[in-house]
Write an enzyme that holds these catalytic residues in place. Structure first.
Site, PDB file in Angstrom:
ATOM      1  N   LYS A  25      39.873  48.061  86.266  1.00  0.00           N
ATOM      2  CA  LYS A  25      41.029  48.778  86.805  1.00  0.00           C
ATOM      3  C   LYS A  25      42.165  48.787  85.788  1.00  0.00           C
ATOM      4  CE  LYS A  25      40.588  47.368  91.707  1.00  0.00           C
ATOM      5  NZ  LYS A  25      40.459  48.646  92.403  1.00  0.00           N
ATOM      6  N   ARG A  39      31.787  46.951  99.337  1.00  0.00           N
ATOM      7  CA  ARG A  39      30.683  47.446 100.172  1.00  0.00           C
ATOM      8  C   ARG A  39      29.370  46.765  99.822  1.00  0.00           C
ATOM      9  NH1 ARG A  39      31.735  53.504  98.263  1.00  0.00           N
ATOM     10  NH2 ARG A  39      33.831  52.620  98.082  1.00  0.00           N
TER      11      ARG A  39
HETATM   12  N1  BES Z   1      39.676  46.729  96.655  1.00  0.00           N
HETATM   13  C1  BES Z   1      39.560  48.087  96.305  1.00  0.00           C
HETATM   14  C2  BES Z   1      40.258  49.019  97.293  1.00  0.00           C
HETATM   15  C3  BES Z   1      41.754  48.917  97.367  1.00  0.00           C
HETATM   16  C4  BES Z   1      42.547  49.624  96.457  1.00  0.00           C
HETATM   17  C5  BES Z   1      42.371  48.200  98.342  1.00  0.00           C
HETATM   18  C6  BES Z   1      43.921  49.558  96.547  1.00  0.00           C
HETATM   19  C7  BES Z   1      43.741  48.133  98.439  1.00  0.00           C
HETATM   20  C8  BES Z   1      44.516  48.826  97.543  1.00  0.00           C
HETATM   21  C9  BES Z   1      38.087  48.512  96.230  1.00  0.00           C
HETATM   22  O1  BES Z   1      37.191  47.532  95.864  1.00  0.00           O
HETATM   23  C10 BES Z   1      38.016  49.620  95.243  1.00  0.00           C
HETATM   24  O2  BES Z   1      38.282  49.373  94.100  1.00  0.00           O
HETATM   25  N2  BES Z   1      37.665  50.819  95.691  1.00  0.00           N
HETATM   26  C11 BES Z   1      37.591  51.972  94.878  1.00  0.00           C
HETATM   27  C12 BES Z   1      36.330  52.700  95.226  1.00  0.00           C
HETATM   28  C13 BES Z   1      35.961  53.769  94.234  1.00  0.00           C
HETATM   29  C14 BES Z   1      35.513  53.149  92.919  1.00  0.00           C
HETATM   30  C15 BES Z   1      34.837  54.591  94.823  1.00  0.00           C
HETATM   31  C16 BES Z   1      38.824  52.822  95.170  1.00  0.00           C
HETATM   32  O3  BES Z   1      39.260  52.851  96.316  1.00  0.00           O
HETATM   33  O4  BES Z   1      39.354  53.408  94.249  1.00  0.00           O
HETATM   34 ZN    ZN Z   2      36.995  47.397  93.718  1.00  0.00          ZN
END
Ligand code: BES
Ligand code: ZN
Ligand code: ZN
Length: 458
Positions: free
Chosen positions: A234, A308
């Site tokens: 990230k 997931r």
């Molecule tokens: N933990 C994150 C989701 C999240 C993001 C929660 C911001 C709270 C605030 C999750 O594991 C994630 O990174 N999801 C991605 C999925 C994508 C790669 C399909 C997302 O939401 O961008």
């Molecule tokens: Zn994530």
């Protein structure tokens, strides 16, 4: 602390547009008080002090906000009910006071010493009800505190320790699967997420079993103690606050805490998956194909869609080894949740219409709004993989990001199930009764839902 009766000579009274007791009416007139929302004034009469807070013509959440405001003026106050429904007032005021009283200052040298005591001028017959409301709100605070632990302290190992302590305190049974046990069981999805981390991976299973349970419920929780994204790392701005990615697990623990303390007639199993998702030479890679505990294979397209994967094993375990009447899960699963709902509601995704309608209805009452999303069959198309049974993201551009995440989870559940995506309400900033920090939403909502579900979904 919450008590029945007078606790100090400072009183709080919430002023609605309408009638008031004679002595209060007189004071309001003297200071020309306007009942506008959250308008505040203080009146002194001898050694007594009255904090008046306007609530306009509204009911509900405004009372939580108003009591937080009153407590910010004076830490010890006696609440005088107005002409609204008494039980409703008790619930809202106790919730507001308990939630506001949690400060995230345990890591500061100089902690805020202000203590809060709320006295309620109500009949003693409400004692049991007051206790129930208090226990549920305190269980949310328990979850909030855990969720907020920084990533260097709130590690998977630390979370296991906390779960053990909770189990001991409440008399719950507890099973802990460590890396070795996960390997033996074939829980490769959580192990893949863990591969890049120097910390452990754990699935923790806690059980509360009353004498004659009316239903059996399982609650899964995503417990990523830090989500750096893995190899698909990230950017800094999005990595910040990712220690809160364990909130789902904390909420699940909060629910079982409340259920056990209130001795509810529901058998509750909490299963949380704990690991970091970080970068490193051993980290799992895009294009990997891994087999989850239920035997389905998953093609990894994105290592940041890790929650997931952890839940795939946890939910498979629930359907294979627990077989409950209802399964719930809490997860800060997708950033897309804030895009669809903003910060005022969480998402509810279910394979059972009655469950999602119940979540919506109870959510509004609990002051934790949950909004049902569609789970149409068509979305499964987006998860089809050329090489495995399913892929771990629906698209590269984020289309239907939250729905496809929920549809992915559906591959690993059996029976009636509801998934709460709580990412939208992960954190509070400038909130009237939540201090800046994690909210851990869903404890009050699910406990209230379980009270109904004791008698089946209606
Ligand atoms: N933990 C994150 C989701 C999240 C993001 C929660 C911001 C709270 C605030 C999750 O594991 C994630 O990174 N999801 C991605 C999925 C994508 C790669 C399909 C997302 O939401 O961008
Ligand atoms: Zn994530
Ligand atoms: Zn995550």
């Amino acid at each position: 602390m919450i008590k029945i009766g007078k606790v100090s000579n400072t009183f709080a009274y919430f002023v609605r547009k309408g009638k008031h007791p004679r002595n209060i009416e007189k004071m309001l007139k003297k200071i020309k008080f306007k009942a506008d929302e959250l308008n505040t004034d203080v009146f002194r009469a001898g050694n007594k002090k009255y904090i008046f807070i306007g609530i306009g013509s509204k009911k509900g959440d405004i009372l939580r906000k108003a009591i937080a405001k009153a407590l910010s003026i004076e830490g010890k106050i006696t609440y005088i009910p107005n002409d609204l429904d008494i039980e409703e007032q008790i619930k809202l005021v106790v919730e507001g006071a308990v939630l506001y009283s949690l400060k995230f200052d345990e890591f500061k040298a100089k902690r805020d010493k202000k203590r809060y005591v709320l006295g309620l001028m109500v009949d003693r017959k409400f004692k049991k009800f007051i206790n129930k409301v208090k226990v549920i709100a305190e269980s949310q605070n328990y979850a909030r505190r855990l969720a907020g632990l920084p990533p260097n302290i709130g590690t998977p190992e630390y979370m296991v320790k906390e779960a053990r302590e909770l189990a001991k305190k409440l008399g719950l049974s507890i099973k802990v699967f460590d890396k070795k046990a996960l390997k033996r069981k074939g829980m490769n999805a959580i192990l893949s997420v863990n591969a890049g981390s120097d910390k452990g991976a754990f699935i923790v299973h806690l059980t509360y079993k009353p004498e004659k349970p009316r239903i059996k419920v399982a609650i899964a929780g995503k417990g990523i103690t830090f989500d750096a994204g893995g190899l698909d790392v990230k950017p800094a701005r999005y990595m910040f606050n990712m220690h809160l990615d364990k909130t789902g697990a904390c909420v699940a623990l909060g629910v079982i805490r409340a259920v056990a303390l209130l001795k509810m007639p529901v058998e509750v199993h909490v299963v949380i998956g704990l690991t970091e998702n970080v970068i490193g030479s051993k980290a799992y890679k895009p294009n990997s194909i891994i087999k989850a505990y239920n035997g389905k294979t998953i093609e990894i397209l994105h290592t940041d869609a890790e929650g997931r994967l952890v839940l795939a094993d946890v939910l498979s375990y629930i359907s294979k080894d627990i077989k409950p009447n209802y399964t719930f899960d809490f997860a800060t699963l997708t950033g897309a949740m804030s895009i669809s709902l903003g910060k005022y509601a969480i998402g509810a995704f279910s394979n059972d219409k009655c469950l999602s309608e119940l979540a919506k209805k109870i959510g509004e009452k609990a002051g934790e709004k949950a909004w049902p999303f569609p789970m149409w069959e068509e979305y499964n198309e987006m998860l089809k993989s050329d090489f495995a049974d399913v892929k771990n993201i629906g698209s590269w551009n984020g289309d239907a990001g939250s729905i496809t995440a929920a549809k992915f989870l559906e591959h690993f559940v059996k029976g009636k199930w509801l998934h709460f995506d709580i990412a939208s309400m992960m954190i509070a900033e400038k909130h009237p009764y939540y201090r800046t920090g994690p909210i851990a939403p869903g404890v009050r909502l699910l406990v209230n839902m379980l009270e109904v579900l004791e008698n089946g979904c209606r």
